[in-house]
Design a protein around this motif. Structure first.
Motif, PDB file in Angstrom:
ATOM      1  N   TRP A   1       0.841  -1.192   0.000  1.00 12.98           N
ATOM      2  CA  TRP A   1       0.000   0.000   0.000  1.00 12.98           C
ATOM      3  C   TRP A   1       0.884   1.252   0.000  1.00 12.98           C
ATOM      4  N   ARG A   2       0.620   2.137  -0.929  1.00 12.33           N
ATOM      5  CA  ARG A   2       1.334   3.419  -0.985  1.00 12.33           C
ATOM      6  C   ARG A   2       0.377   4.504  -0.507  1.00 12.33           C
ATOM      7  N   VAL A   3       0.772   5.207   0.530  1.00  7.69           N
ATOM      8  CA  VAL A   3      -0.094   6.189   1.188  1.00  7.69           C
ATOM      9  C   VAL A   3       0.508   7.576   1.000  1.00  7.69           C
ATOM     10  N   ARG A   4      -0.280   8.495   0.456  1.00 12.37           N
ATOM     11  CA  ARG A   4       0.218   9.840   0.145  1.00 12.37           C
ATOM     12  C   ARG A   4      -0.561  10.887   0.944  1.00 12.37           C
ATOM     13  N   TYR A   5       0.186  11.737   1.648  1.00 18.37           N
ATOM     14  CA  TYR A   5      -0.374  12.851   2.398  1.00 18.37           C
ATOM     15  C   TYR A   5      -0.060  14.149   1.650  1.00 18.37           C
ATOM     16  N   GLU A   6      -1.070  14.971   1.458  1.00 15.15           N
ATOM     17  CA  GLU A   6      -0.881  16.284   0.847  1.00 15.15           C
ATOM     18  C   GLU A   6      -1.593  17.311   1.718  1.00 15.15           C
ATOM     19  N   THR A   7      -0.830  18.189   2.332  1.00 14.63           N
ATOM     20  CA  THR A   7      -1.387  19.232   3.186  1.00 14.63           C
ATOM     21  C   THR A   7      -1.016  20.592   2.624  1.00 14.63           C
ATOM     22  N   SER A   8      -1.893  21.553   2.820  1.00 11.26           N
ATOM     23  CA  SER A   8      -1.662  22.901   2.286  1.00 11.26           C
ATOM     24  C   SER A   8      -0.456  23.544   2.958  1.00 11.26           C
ATOM     25  N   GLY A   9       0.391  24.140   2.122  1.00 13.60           N
ATOM     26  CA  GLY A   9       1.555  24.837   2.648  1.00 13.60           C
ATOM     27  C   GLY A   9       2.685  23.946   3.097  1.00 13.60           C
TER      28      GLY A   9
END
Length: 242
Positions: A128-136
């Motif tokens: 499983w590849r888990v990607r986090y994208e948060t503003s800034g």
């Protein structure tokens, strides 16, 4: 003379029951709930179990009554009881369970609020590849590990570009398939800190059994510190050979 053999059925029954009940807990059990969605599913399970047990008892009562019946005039009241207990009541119970289960579906597949954190999960072969994208902040990825904040809903964006996988964390929510060419969504609202085990619930190939992962739920403050540390650029250290 033949020796009498004593069967230890009660002991075996107790052992069998213990084996069943030990499977009701742990970090990968849909009955040991730690999420809002899993609680609804567990409630449905117990209601269906109780209804099924009631139907089974009614059928057993009819079977005992039929075995003791001598026929004749007793067949007419037995036939009426058979129609009511064996036909009408199970149909009403099962229809009620169907309506209850269908009414629960919208809450299980509803999208999280717009302000909720979004996590993208890619089903690879076989991990499983888990990607986090948060503003800034810089996006980052994890492998076979997911961190979530306690008490806040999180929307998972599920993708696959190879075969069908199924994302499932029994203690937190129901399962959702990852289908090539389609983007699915799953909302999880963890309510208790801890470590929970997830798995792929759809056979996806030769290493399917190894496609497991862990979900770490932490209090909001601790999760925010972790998220900030993960989002920072990686530091490069120079090794000095002696």
């Amino acid at each position: 003379m033949r020796k009498k053999t004593h069967r230890k059925l009660p002991g075996l029954s107790v052992l069998f029951a213990l084996c069943i009940f030990t499977g009701c807990g742990g970090i990968q059990s849909s009955l040991s709930t730690a999420g809002a969605e899993a609680e609804r599913i567990a409630r449905l399970f117990w209601i269906m179990t109780g209804a099924g047990a009631a139907i089974w008892l009614a059928v057993m009562a009819l079977a005992i009554y039929a075995a003791q019946s001598k026929g004749g005039e007793q067949r007419r009241p037995f036939a009426r009881r058979l129609i009511v207990l064996g036909g009408v009541i199970p149909a009403v119970v099962l229809f009620t369970l169907l309506v209850y289960g269908l009414n629960m579906l919208p809450s299980l597949i509803a999208h999280a609020p717009a302000s909720a954190m979004k996590v993208t999960v890619f089903g690879e072969r076989w991990w499983w590849r888990v990607r986090y994208e948060t503003s800034g902040a810089q996006p980052f990825e994890l492998a076979n590990e997911i961190w979530l904040p306690e008490g806040e809903p999180v929307e998972f964006i599920l993708k696959s570009d190879n075969v069908i996988h199924s994302f499932w964390v029994p203690s937190l929510a129901g399962k959702m398939d990852l289908i090539p060419g389609r983007v699915n969504h799953l909302t999880i609202h963890p309510k208790q800190s801890g470590v929970y085990r997830g798995a792929c619930a759809e056979y996806c190939g030769r290493a399917h059994a190894q496609m497991n992962f862990y979900v770490v739920v932490k209090p909001k403050a601790e999760f925010d510190r972790w998220l900030k540390a993960q989002s920072e650029p990686a530091s490069i250290t120079e090794s000095v050979e002696k």
